[in-house]
Scaffold this motif. Sequence first.
Motif, PDB file in Angstrom:
ATOM      1  N   LEU A  14       0.836  -1.203   0.000  1.00  0.00           N
ATOM      2  CA  LEU A  14       0.000   0.000   0.000  1.00  0.00           C
ATOM      3  C   LEU A  14       0.872   1.255   0.000  1.00  0.00           C
ATOM      4  N   LEU A  15       1.969   1.232   0.759  1.00  0.00           N
ATOM      5  CA  LEU A  15       2.889   2.374   0.760  1.00  0.00           C
ATOM      6  C   LEU A  15       3.514   2.547  -0.617  1.00  0.00           C
ATOM      7  N   SER A  16       3.840   1.423  -1.253  1.00  0.00           N
ATOM      8  CA  SER A  16       4.425   1.480  -2.592  1.00  0.00           C
ATOM      9  C   SER A  16       3.419   2.029  -3.601  1.00  0.00           C
ATOM     10  N   GLY A  17       2.164   1.574  -3.504  1.00  0.00           N
ATOM     11  CA  GLY A  17       1.164   2.002  -4.469  1.00  0.00           C
ATOM     12  C   GLY A  17       0.736   3.441  -4.320  1.00  0.00           C
ATOM     13  N   TRP A  25      -9.428  -1.309 -10.018  1.00  0.00           N
ATOM     14  CA  TRP A  25      -9.604  -0.222 -10.981  1.00  0.00           C
ATOM     15  C   TRP A  25      -8.380   0.691 -10.968  1.00  0.00           C
ATOM     16  N   PHE A  26      -7.852   0.977  -9.787  1.00  0.00           N
ATOM     17  CA  PHE A  26      -6.669   1.834  -9.656  1.00  0.00           C
ATOM     18  C   PHE A  26      -5.483   1.235 -10.412  1.00  0.00           C
ATOM     19  N   SER A  27      -5.233  -0.067 -10.218  1.00  0.00           N
ATOM     20  CA  SER A  27      -4.119  -0.721 -10.917  1.00  0.00           C
ATOM     21  C   SER A  27      -4.323  -0.680 -12.430  1.00  0.00           C
ATOM     22  N   MET A  28      -5.560  -0.946 -12.855  1.00  0.00           N
ATOM     23  CA  MET A  28      -5.848  -0.910 -14.284  1.00  0.00           C
ATOM     24  C   MET A  28      -5.660   0.500 -14.850  1.00  0.00           C
ATOM     25  N   ALA A  29      -6.076   1.513 -14.115  1.00  0.00           N
ATOM     26  CA  ALA A  29      -5.934   2.892 -14.581  1.00  0.00           C
ATOM     27  C   ALA A  29      -4.466   3.276 -14.713  1.00  0.00           C
ATOM     28  N   VAL A  30      -3.628   2.829 -13.760  1.00  0.00           N
ATOM     29  CA  VAL A  30      -2.194   3.119 -13.833  1.00  0.00           C
ATOM     30  C   VAL A  30      -1.592   2.465 -15.078  1.00  0.00           C
ATOM     31  N   ILE A  31      -1.965   1.214 -15.342  1.00  0.00           N
ATOM     32  CA  ILE A  31      -1.453   0.521 -16.531  1.00  0.00           C
ATOM     33  C   ILE A  31      -1.872   1.256 -17.797  1.00  0.00           C
ATOM     34  N   LYS A  32      -3.152   1.632 -17.884  1.00  0.00           N
ATOM     35  CA  LYS A  32      -3.654   2.329 -19.073  1.00  0.00           C
ATOM     36  C   LYS A  32      -2.958   3.678 -19.260  1.00  0.00           C
ATOM     37  N   ALA A  33      -2.788   4.421 -18.152  1.00  0.00           N
ATOM     38  CA  ALA A  33      -2.150   5.730 -18.248  1.00  0.00           C
ATOM     39  C   ALA A  33      -0.687   5.596 -18.642  1.00  0.00           C
ATOM     40  N   GLU A  34      -0.012   4.578 -18.104  1.00  0.00           N
ATOM     41  CA  GLU A  34       1.391   4.352 -18.447  1.00  0.00           C
ATOM     42  C   GLU A  34       1.528   3.942 -19.911  1.00  0.00           C
ATOM     43  N   THR A  58       2.541  -4.395  -6.487  1.00  0.00           N
ATOM     44  CA  THR A  58       3.979  -4.358  -6.247  1.00  0.00           C
ATOM     45  C   THR A  58       4.754  -4.672  -7.523  1.00  0.00           C
ATOM     46  N   THR A  59       4.291  -5.683  -8.254  1.00  0.00           N
ATOM     47  CA  THR A  59       4.927  -6.040  -9.523  1.00  0.00           C
ATOM     48  C   THR A  59       4.885  -4.860 -10.490  1.00  0.00           C
ATOM     49  N   LEU A  60       3.749  -4.171 -10.530  1.00  0.00           N
ATOM     50  CA  LEU A  60       3.616  -2.996 -11.385  1.00  0.00           C
ATOM     51  C   LEU A  60       4.608  -1.910 -10.971  1.00  0.00           C
ATOM     52  N   ALA A  61       4.749  -1.674  -9.660  1.00  0.00           N
ATOM     53  CA  ALA A  61       5.661  -0.636  -9.175  1.00  0.00           C
ATOM     54  C   ALA A  61       7.110  -0.954  -9.527  1.00  0.00           C
ATOM     55  N   VAL A  62       7.502  -2.221  -9.380  1.00  0.00           N
ATOM     56  CA  VAL A  62       8.876  -2.620  -9.702  1.00  0.00           C
ATOM     57  C   VAL A  62       9.150  -2.464 -11.194  1.00  0.00           C
ATOM     58  N   LEU A  63       8.201  -2.883 -12.033  1.00  0.00           N
ATOM     59  CA  LEU A  63       8.380  -2.765 -13.476  1.00  0.00           C
ATOM     60  C   LEU A  63       8.511  -1.309 -13.907  1.00  0.00           C
ATOM     61  N   ARG A  64       7.637  -0.455 -13.365  1.00  0.00           N
ATOM     62  CA  ARG A  64       7.682   0.956 -13.738  1.00  0.00           C
ATOM     63  C   ARG A  64       8.944   1.618 -13.219  1.00  0.00           C
ATOM     64  N   GLY A  65       9.327   1.309 -11.979  1.00  0.00           N
ATOM     65  CA  GLY A  65      10.495   1.948 -11.381  1.00  0.00           C
ATOM     66  C   GLY A  65      11.802   1.553 -12.029  1.00  0.00           C
ATOM     67  N   CYS A  80      12.101   0.708 -15.398  1.00  0.00           N
ATOM     68  CA  CYS A  80      11.989   0.892 -16.851  1.00  0.00           C
ATOM     69  C   CYS A  80      11.707  -0.409 -17.592  1.00  0.00           C
ATOM     70  N   LEU A  81      11.028  -1.354 -16.937  1.00  0.00           N
ATOM     71  CA  LEU A  81      10.709  -2.633 -17.554  1.00  0.00           C
ATOM     72  C   LEU A  81       9.242  -2.738 -17.960  1.00  0.00           C
ATOM     73  N   PHE A  82       8.488  -1.669 -17.742  1.00  0.00           N
ATOM     74  CA  PHE A  82       7.054  -1.729 -17.986  1.00  0.00           C
ATOM     75  C   PHE A  82       6.707  -2.058 -19.438  1.00  0.00           C
ATOM     76  N   PRO A  83       7.360  -1.453 -20.447  1.00  0.00           N
ATOM     77  CA  PRO A  83       6.957  -1.739 -21.832  1.00  0.00           C
ATOM     78  C   PRO A  83       7.064  -3.211 -22.204  1.00  0.00           C
ATOM     79  N   THR A  84       8.028  -3.923 -21.643  1.00  0.00           N
ATOM     80  CA  THR A  84       8.226  -5.317 -22.024  1.00  0.00           C
ATOM     81  C   THR A  84       7.247  -6.268 -21.350  1.00  0.00           C
ATOM     82  N   ALA A  85       6.624  -5.840 -20.270  1.00  0.00           N
ATOM     83  CA  ALA A  85       5.763  -6.752 -19.508  1.00  0.00           C
ATOM     84  C   ALA A  85       4.364  -6.210 -19.275  1.00  0.00           C
ATOM     85  N   SER A  86       4.025  -5.085 -19.873  1.00  0.00           N
ATOM     86  CA  SER A  86       2.750  -4.445 -19.572  1.00  0.00           C
ATOM     87  C   SER A  86       1.558  -5.311 -19.986  1.00  0.00           C
ATOM     88  N   GLN A  87       1.665  -5.989 -21.134  1.00  0.00           N
ATOM     89  CA  GLN A  87       0.529  -6.787 -21.599  1.00  0.00           C
ATOM     90  C   GLN A  87       0.297  -7.998 -20.702  1.00  0.00           C
TER      91      GLN A  87
END
Length: 620
Positions: free
Chosen positions: A434-437, A577-586, A522-529, A531-538
């Motif tokens: 929760l602190l990470s998110g 919904w929050f996690s999905m919105a972050v993925i869509k915005a990213e 948490t997985t989303l935060a690590v990927l974004r932090g 720079c691995l998000f583009p390779t694993a976003s789908q």
Amino acid sequence: MLGSSSKGAVPRLQCSTCDKTYSNISHLRRHEATHDNRRSIVCPSCSKSFNRIDVARRHLQSCVSEDNGVTLQTAKRGKKPKACDICSRSKVPCDLGAPCSRCRARGLSCSYLRVGASATSSKSEDRPTKNQIPWLLGFTNPLASGADEAVARDINSNDSSPEDAMPVPSTGDPDRLEPIFADEYPAPYSGLWFPGFDSDGLMDFDEEQISVANALMPQSPALDARMDELVAQLAEIHRGMRLNGATAEADFDLALARSVFTTQNLEYFVWVYFQRIHPYHPIIHPRSFSAERSSLPIVLAVFLMGALYCAPLDTAMSARHFFHVAEVFIFEHPNMQRILASTDNTIPIADTHEILQAALSIISIHNSKNDERVRRRIRIHRVPCFIAAVRLSGALKAKHQLPLSEYTTSTWYQFIEEETSIRIGHWAQLCSNLLSGFFKIHPQIYVREMVGDMPCRSKIFEADTPEKFAEALTTEPSGPAPPSLSHSISFLLEDSWPGPEDEAYRHVTPEILLIMLSALGTTLAVLRGNCLFPTASQALLRACMRWRELWDKVTAENCERSAQGTGYAKHALEMWWFSMAVIKAEQAGDATSRYLNDFALDSFAAVNEFLDQYKGVDLS
């Protein structure tokens, strides 16, 4: 309203802000709401906010009828609803929440407008709304005193009955354990107050009347001695804080401490914790807690958490003055230092559990208040220390030694010890996630570490006798236990997935799904932090959609059993919904959002702005 008047006279109740008077308490409360600048009632159609429920209802009727073409039926004057519109139409029980638990679980728009059950209106109403995240917006509101306001309103909206009341450990006789309900307390304790609570019908009491009521509470010399000991130890801790510059207060307010830490307050605050807060913080086994026998750190933590959410008595508000010294007392306690310095597992398990429970509680208390300076101190100094202690205790790998079906009344105590370790590990992970998110902090616990068992159903953990424990076990479905969190997340991320009907998900509960969702965050935060998000976003997006399928299946089954999720699990769909919105915005490459681009935040402001900006995003 308390007061004296001549027989037959109609008492006049005066507004505390202006000179208007009323003869009815509900009319006075309705008028006083017009002076309140907080607008906590939000229209689900246009997001316009109100501070009076009657005005909001009138607006909602015109708003709904104009925007959606829904024809409203006229309800009989004074008739109270027995179910929301959707539950009424489906002919299923409704808890009359706002929204009710069934609508919340299914992501539906919950209303009490008695909408005509035409095919057109039913079809449009059954679709999940895009922006129905009122609880999450309230939880992250940076202008509120803290997230505790949203939790308090949520607690107050629950429709709990005495039959469902949790057994509360006695603060006196350790062998006495029985349900305690509000009507067993003197009048000042019979109605909990929370921010935003409609107090119609409640009485106002002054401190003199509260003192009289306190005098009626049972006395316990042993508890009086414990409270005196606690005050003395807090005073000693404060002296050390003053010497090393950790506080600017010259002296410890001994008189205030003695007025706050009393046996009467302890009785009440313990009741508030176990009856109201425990679903949000279910790491303490009720039967294992005793104010006379448990360690002072856990007694202090339960005391302060109960004070944070109880009626606004002077002593409860004054208890907040001791949050900082309590934090130092807990983290500098010898039991915490022994865990951090230990190279083996020689520390008694009860001592380990209680100091970790106390540390997590005080972290939760501090993070619930909108104080950036305090949040920064907790983030830098306390959270890493706590997570290190949890890791060293082995809680992240904790497992039951037997299959759940093989436990008996004779192994009940063994089960409690094991389940407590499991819950400490998972709620520590939830705290980190929760602190990470919300604050963009690097996760302190990795999903790969979480190889222990998942927590069992609350009904099993909270059983207060071996016999009730054995009875609760008989209601468990057969089949394998849920896989570990590490395996569950890997399962969701794989290319092939057997679907929500797979046998591995037979024991999954809303609470377990909340834990899984936070791990995906948490997985989303690590990927974004990194720079691995583009390779694993789908793959991550696919995993979130699979989680939603699981949620729909589990909540539908729980509705049939009338066993909805409790605590934060009730709002898991908003967090999804929050996690999905972050993925869509990213994926859209938003470079303007402060939440998406900044890190190590200590305020809810950025995430609240993001939620408000994207609350209408299409997640399809």
